[in-house]
Scaffold this active site. Structure first.
Site, PDB file in Angstrom:
ATOM      1  N   HIS A   1       0.834  -1.218   0.000  1.00  0.00           N
ATOM      2  CA  HIS A   1       0.000   0.000   0.000  1.00  0.00           C
ATOM      3  C   HIS A   1       0.866   1.264   0.000  1.00  0.00           C
ATOM      4  O   HIS A   1       0.414   2.324   0.442  1.00  0.00           O
ATOM      5  CB  HIS A   1      -0.945   0.041   1.208  1.00  0.00           C
ATOM      6  CG  HIS A   1      -1.659  -1.241   1.465  1.00  0.00           C
ATOM      7  ND1 HIS A   1      -2.894  -1.528   0.939  1.00  0.00           N
ATOM      8  CD2 HIS A   1      -1.283  -2.346   2.168  1.00  0.00           C
ATOM      9  CE1 HIS A   1      -3.274  -2.745   1.324  1.00  0.00           C
ATOM     10  NE2 HIS A   1      -2.301  -3.264   2.067  1.00  0.00           N
TER      11      HIS A   1
ATOM     12  N   SER B   1      14.538  22.154 -15.292  1.00  0.00           N
ATOM     13  CA  SER B   1      13.366  22.974 -15.548  1.00  0.00           C
ATOM     14  C   SER B   1      13.836  24.309 -16.097  1.00  0.00           C
ATOM     15  O   SER B   1      14.868  24.832 -15.681  1.00  0.00           O
ATOM     16  CB  SER B   1      12.589  23.197 -14.250  1.00  0.00           C
ATOM     17  OG  SER B   1      11.825  24.387 -14.337  1.00  0.00           O
TER      18      SER B   1
ATOM     19  N   LYS C   1      15.575  22.192 -10.030  1.00  0.00           N
ATOM     20  CA  LYS C   1      14.869  20.952 -10.345  1.00  0.00           C
ATOM     21  C   LYS C   1      15.668  19.956 -11.162  1.00  0.00           C
ATOM     22  O   LYS C   1      16.536  20.288 -11.929  1.00  0.00           O
ATOM     23  CB  LYS C   1      13.544  21.267 -11.055  1.00  0.00           C
ATOM     24  CG  LYS C   1      12.597  21.913 -10.096  1.00  0.00           C
ATOM     25  CD  LYS C   1      11.162  21.619 -10.355  1.00  0.00           C
ATOM     26  CE  LYS C   1      10.775  20.194 -10.421  1.00  0.00           C
ATOM     27  NZ  LYS C   1       9.356  20.075 -10.721  1.00  0.00           N
TER      28      LYS C   1
ATOM     29  N   GLU D   1       9.227   9.043 -16.436  1.00  0.00           N
ATOM     30  CA  GLU D   1       7.823   9.402 -16.648  1.00  0.00           C
ATOM     31  C   GLU D   1       7.339   8.951 -18.029  1.00  0.00           C
ATOM     32  O   GLU D   1       6.214   8.469 -18.188  1.00  0.00           O
ATOM     33  CB  GLU D   1       7.632  10.910 -16.499  1.00  0.00           C
ATOM     34  CG  GLU D   1       7.846  11.393 -15.079  1.00  0.00           C
ATOM     35  CD  GLU D   1       7.912  12.906 -15.002  1.00  0.00           C
ATOM     36  OE1 GLU D   1       6.967  13.509 -14.504  1.00  0.00           O
ATOM     37  OE2 GLU D   1       8.911  13.489 -15.463  1.00  0.00           O
TER      38      GLU D   1
END
Ligand code: ARG
Length: 463
Positions: free
Chosen positions: A157, A278, A284, A291
């Site tokens: 979980h 970024s 970043k 992704e």
């Protein structure tokens, strides 16, 4: 002007829109090498069986090689009016060698031709993908070996459950990928029957030898039913289904990389080569490759849905609907191949933060089960009672704001007399993972054994 390949009965050529909807050359040009190989095998067989003269065969084969060279050099002029790769190649062959080219299409049809080309193409793709899956397995194995002792939280979980070794986590993916390769191998076995010579749908009255062409093209045998041979696209559905499952597996690790590489987790750092910055936030470091791999199942499953929907309810044998079987399939095969390559790069390049993993592994009372197991093993307490006792200790630790090993022996005794100082030993995360030696368990020694087993298995595949 009507089509020069099939326009005998037509007075006028097609409407431009008709030409546009009908043409597949834009994408089936990918089949050029398979198409030439199929034609060479066919022409050779036609000569062997006395249907074609040796001179015609030689002219055809020489011409086909020339066409292939033109395509590879980029000098071939693909024509949309000629619809597809089959007619583009045959038309050019005619220009190059003249009359013999017109004899090549004896005892075959584009229906068995396209099925043959597609099977050969998918077979090559399967072989490449299996190789890529094995390469990724090896990257995971290297990691598993290096991190056999590294302790991290195991989750259920996405909540810390019990400590595991990072090596063990890596090996979970080796298992998944092993099944993925197995599914591709299965698909390849069932695919490997030759449609060539089924002709349009009914077979042919010419004395062809389908066993000969099947063998020449590396098929195990000719497909036994001509109607099935030209209308079967199981091999596409099965292969894309196998690709979809593999893409889903990759997406799960991709998601873990996304989570683990956040500053909040900090378990891993992806290399510069597989991260992006970024344009506005200089701090970043984005896991774009992970992704994108996470997103790939969307495309691959889309392809599977698409091919299944195209085939559903199609009457036998060939229908032009089946031309819509290719683009999405190519996209699925390409997408998986790219995802496998990117994942292999990321696994090889990432940095593991062992301290962070270990600290997280110990947090959240992750060794509570070990304490309960100790009560069962040493003090002969029934597991259900042991669970309750440990739960009480967890509550006490929460109250005191410490971990289980921050409790005193008095705290332990106050909850249950049967607890003693030895129980503290099982509370370390190292002790926890080392104790899990059951077959398939997370213990470092298990990990090392399993790495060896897999290396031997993969080496025998390479041999
Ligand atoms: N371009 C066609 C396809 O991809 C080849 C087969 C065409 N056959 C036919 N009878 N029109 O399916």
């Amino acid at each position: 002007m009507s089509n020069r390949m099939w326009g005998g009965r037509f007075g006028a050529g097609p409407d431009v829109i008709m030409e546009e909807i009908n043409a597949s050359i834009g994408y089936d040009k990918r089949f050029y090498a398979q198409d030439v190989a199929g034609s060479v095998a066919h022409a050779t067989m036609l000569a062997e069986t006395g249907i074609l003269t040796a001179e015609d065969r030689d002219a055809i084969i020489k011409g086909l090689e020339a066409v292939k060279a033109e395509i590879e050099q980029g000098s071939f002029n693909f024509s949309r009016a000629l619809e597809d790769i089959h007619m583009n190649i045959e038309a050019r062959l005619k220009e190059l060698v003249g009359e013999p080219a017109g004899r090549l299409h004896t005892a075959r049809s584009r229906n068995d031709q396209v099925a043959t080309d597609f099977k050969l193409y998918v077979r090559d793709a399967i072989d490449m993908l299996i190789g890529q899956v094995r390469t990724l397995q090896k990257a995971f194995l290297d990691r598993a070996e290096a991190e056999a002792n590294t302790v991290m939280p195991g989750f259920t979980h996405l909540q810390s459950a019990q400590p595991v070794t990072f090596g063990h986590h890596m090996l979970a993916y080796v298992e998944m990928l092993g099944r993925d390769a197995g599914r591709l191998e299965d698909a390849r076995k069932r695919l490997n029957e030759s449609p060539l010579g089924a002709a349009a749908l009914a077979g042919t009255s010419f004395p062809i030898d389908r066993h000969m062409t099947a063998e020449a093209l590396g098929f195990d045998r000719p497909a036994a039913n001509s109607l099935d041979a030209v209308s079967d696209r199981d091999f596409v559905m099965e292969t894309v289904a196998a690709c979809a499952i593999c893409a889903v597996h990759l997406s799960r690790f991709a998601e873990e990389l996304v989570i683990w590489s956040t500053p909040q987790f900090g378990f891993v750092q992806l290399s510069d080569k597989f991260s992006t910055g970024s344009s506005i936030m200089p701090q970043k470091r984005n896991p774009d490759a992970a992704e994108l791999i996470r997103a790939k199942p969307g495309r691959v499953l889309g392809a599977l849905t698409s091919i299944m929907t195209v085939m559903k309810g199609l009457p036998l044998a060939y229908s032009k609907d089946m031309q819509e079987d290719k683009e999405m399939t190519f996209d699925a095969l390409d997408s998986l191949s790219l995802a496998l390559a990117a994942m292999t790069g990321m696994v090889g390049d990432l940095t593991v933060n062992r301290e962070k993993m270990k600290a997280a592994a110990g947090a959240g009372f992750a060794t509570a089960t070990d304490l309960a197991d100790w009560l069962v093993r040493v003090a002969n307490v029934p597991f259900r009672d042991a669970h309750h006792i440990t739960g009480t200790l967890v509550a006490k630790a929460e109250e005191k704001g410490c971990d289980l090993d921050g409790l005193t022996i008095e705290d332990f005794k106050a909850v249950d007399e049967r607890l003693d100082a030895r129980a503290f030993k099982v509370l370390s995360v190292e002790a926890s993972v080392s104790s899990r030696t059951s077959f398939g368990g997370t213990a470092p020694d298990n990990v090392r054994t399993q790495v060896e087993t897999w290396r031997t298995a993969l080496a025998s595949k390479d041999a």
